[in-house]
Design a protein around this motif. Sequence first.
Motif, mmCIF file in Angstrom:
data_model
loop_
_atom_site.group_PDB
_atom_site.id
_atom_site.type_symbol
_atom_site.label_atom_id
_atom_site.label_comp_id
_atom_site.label_asym_id
_atom_site.label_seq_id
_atom_site.Cartn_x
_atom_site.Cartn_y
_atom_site.Cartn_z
ATOM 1 N N GLU A 203 -14.867 -7.807 5.521
ATOM 2 C CA GLU A 203 -14.427 -6.527 6.064
ATOM 3 C C GLU A 203 -13.597 -5.853 4.995
ATOM 4 O OE1 GLU A 203 -12.924 -6.292 9.992
ATOM 5 O OE2 GLU A 203 -14.504 -7.578 10.795
ATOM 6 N N ILE A 204 -13.815 -4.560 4.832
ATOM 7 C CA ILE A 204 -13.113 -3.827 3.787
ATOM 8 C C ILE A 204 -12.426 -2.612 4.386
ATOM 9 C CG2 ILE A 204 -14.680 -4.627 1.969
ATOM 10 C CD1 ILE A 204 -16.137 -1.955 2.127
ATOM 11 N N GLU A 205 -11.414 -2.127 3.686
ATOM 12 C CA GLU A 205 -10.708 -0.909 4.079
ATOM 13 C C GLU A 205 -10.607 -0.014 2.857
ATOM 14 O OE1 GLU A 205 -6.535 0.725 5.999
ATOM 15 O OE2 GLU A 205 -6.878 -1.418 5.838
ATOM 16 N N SER A 206 -11.129 1.191 2.968
ATOM 17 C CA SER A 206 -11.138 2.118 1.842
ATOM 18 C C SER A 206 -9.842 2.916 1.784
ATOM 19 C CB SER A 206 -12.332 3.059 1.946
ATOM 20 O OG SER A 206 -12.149 3.954 3.013
ATOM 21 N N ASN A 207 -9.575 3.424 0.599
ATOM 22 C CA ASN A 207 -8.436 4.298 0.356
ATOM 23 C C ASN A 207 -8.944 5.733 0.469
ATOM 24 O OD1 ASN A 207 -6.516 5.958 -0.876
ATOM 25 N ND2 ASN A 207 -5.905 4.377 -2.324
ATOM 26 N N ALA A 208 -8.299 6.553 1.280
ATOM 27 C CA ALA A 208 -8.776 7.915 1.532
ATOM 28 C C ALA A 208 -8.809 8.775 0.279
ATOM 29 C CB ALA A 208 -7.904 8.588 2.593
ATOM 30 N N SER A 209 -7.960 8.481 -0.703
ATOM 31 C CA SER A 209 -7.888 9.337 -1.886
ATOM 32 C C SER A 209 -8.602 8.754 -3.104
ATOM 33 C CB SER A 209 -6.426 9.616 -2.229
ATOM 34 O OG SER A 209 -5.759 8.404 -2.508
ATOM 35 N N ALA A 210 -9.222 7.597 -2.969
ATOM 36 C CA ALA A 210 -9.912 6.979 -4.104
ATOM 37 C C ALA A 210 -11.404 7.305 -4.059
ATOM 38 C CB ALA A 210 -9.705 5.471 -4.088
ATOM 39 N N PRO A 211 -11.942 8.008 -5.055
ATOM 40 C CA PRO A 211 -13.363 8.349 -5.029
ATOM 41 C C PRO A 211 -14.274 7.156 -5.352
ATOM 42 C CG PRO A 211 -12.340 9.237 -6.991
ATOM 43 C CD PRO A 211 -11.243 8.638 -6.159
ATOM 44 N N HIS A 212 -13.771 6.187 -6.130
ATOM 45 C CA HIS A 212 -14.554 5.008 -6.509
ATOM 46 C C HIS A 212 -13.740 3.759 -6.186
ATOM 47 C CE1 HIS A 212 -15.786 8.250 -9.261
ATOM 48 N NE2 HIS A 212 -16.986 7.733 -9.148
ATOM 49 N N GLU A 213 -14.340 2.815 -5.460
ATOM 50 C CA GLU A 213 -13.645 1.565 -5.148
ATOM 51 C C GLU A 213 -14.612 0.400 -5.260
ATOM 52 O OE1 GLU A 213 -10.382 1.786 -1.990
ATOM 53 O OE2 GLU A 213 -11.866 3.243 -1.291
ATOM 54 N N LEU A 214 -14.063 -0.750 -5.620
ATOM 55 C CA LEU A 214 -14.827 -1.982 -5.712
ATOM 56 C C LEU A 214 -14.118 -3.017 -4.851
ATOM 57 C CD1 LEU A 214 -17.318 -3.076 -7.154
ATOM 58 C CD2 LEU A 214 -15.820 -3.865 -8.982
ATOM 59 N N PHE A 215 -14.855 -3.639 -3.938
ATOM 60 C CA PHE A 215 -14.278 -4.588 -2.983
ATOM 61 C C PHE A 215 -14.833 -5.985 -3.242
ATOM 62 C CE2 PHE A 215 -14.420 -0.434 -0.982
ATOM 63 C CZ PHE A 215 -13.112 -0.287 -0.542
ATOM 64 N N ASP A 216 -13.947 -6.947 -3.256
ATOM 65 C CA ASP A 216 -14.340 -8.341 -3.469
ATOM 66 C C ASP A 216 -14.677 -8.971 -2.120
ATOM 67 O OD1 ASP A 216 -14.685 -10.937 -4.325
ATOM 68 O OD2 ASP A 216 -12.565 -11.314 -4.658
ATOM 69 N N VAL A 217 -15.933 -9.346 -1.932
ATOM 70 C CA VAL A 217 -16.340 -10.092 -0.741
ATOM 71 C C VAL A 217 -16.704 -11.525 -1.124
ATOM 72 C CG1 VAL A 217 -17.102 -8.080 0.571
ATOM 73 C CG2 VAL A 217 -18.731 -9.266 -0.891
ATOM 74 N N GLY A 218 -16.424 -11.872 -2.380
ATOM 75 C CA GLY A 218 -16.804 -13.174 -2.906
ATOM 76 C C GLY A 218 -16.021 -14.347 -2.358
ATOM 77 N N ALA A 219 -14.802 -14.122 -1.862
ATOM 78 C CA ALA A 219 -13.985 -15.235 -1.371
ATOM 79 C C ALA A 219 -14.695 -15.980 -0.243
ATOM 80 C CB ALA A 219 -12.625 -14.724 -0.908
ATOM 81 N N ARG A 220 -15.205 -15.249 0.714
ATOM 82 C CA ARG A 220 -15.921 -15.883 1.818
ATOM 83 C C ARG A 220 -17.227 -16.494 1.316
ATOM 84 N NH1 ARG A 220 -16.586 -13.153 7.636
ATOM 85 N NH2 ARG A 220 -14.369 -13.115 7.303
#
Length: 115
Positions: free
Chosen positions: A68-85
Amino acid sequence: KAILSSDKTEYMLVSCRARTWFVVSLLEDLFLEQIGLISLELFASGFRHMQILGSRHFPTEVWRVLGEIESNASAPHELFDVGARCRRQPDSCWVRYIKVRVLSHHEMDDNSFCA
């Protein structure tokens, strides 16, 4: 409209009140470690909380939760790590299909549409 497109003027636009989900098909099975999100729309609210699911088959009734990820409203580009699970359950993170369930959106300027 488009979710993935080389044309930056094409993008997915939905009612923020709608229960939104979409599926992305990959060319081959991949071990998923990160998810990238780009939001270039300035006049719509963005997705906030999202659940990332994966499967090797589609259509399917069985999706594995990858994170599950949560985006930042002011960030146009984001990278989320789902690798832990995925590193704890390596067999379940080889996927060809990624399903994204939008759980909530950012409340911005009374926008009724989300992108």
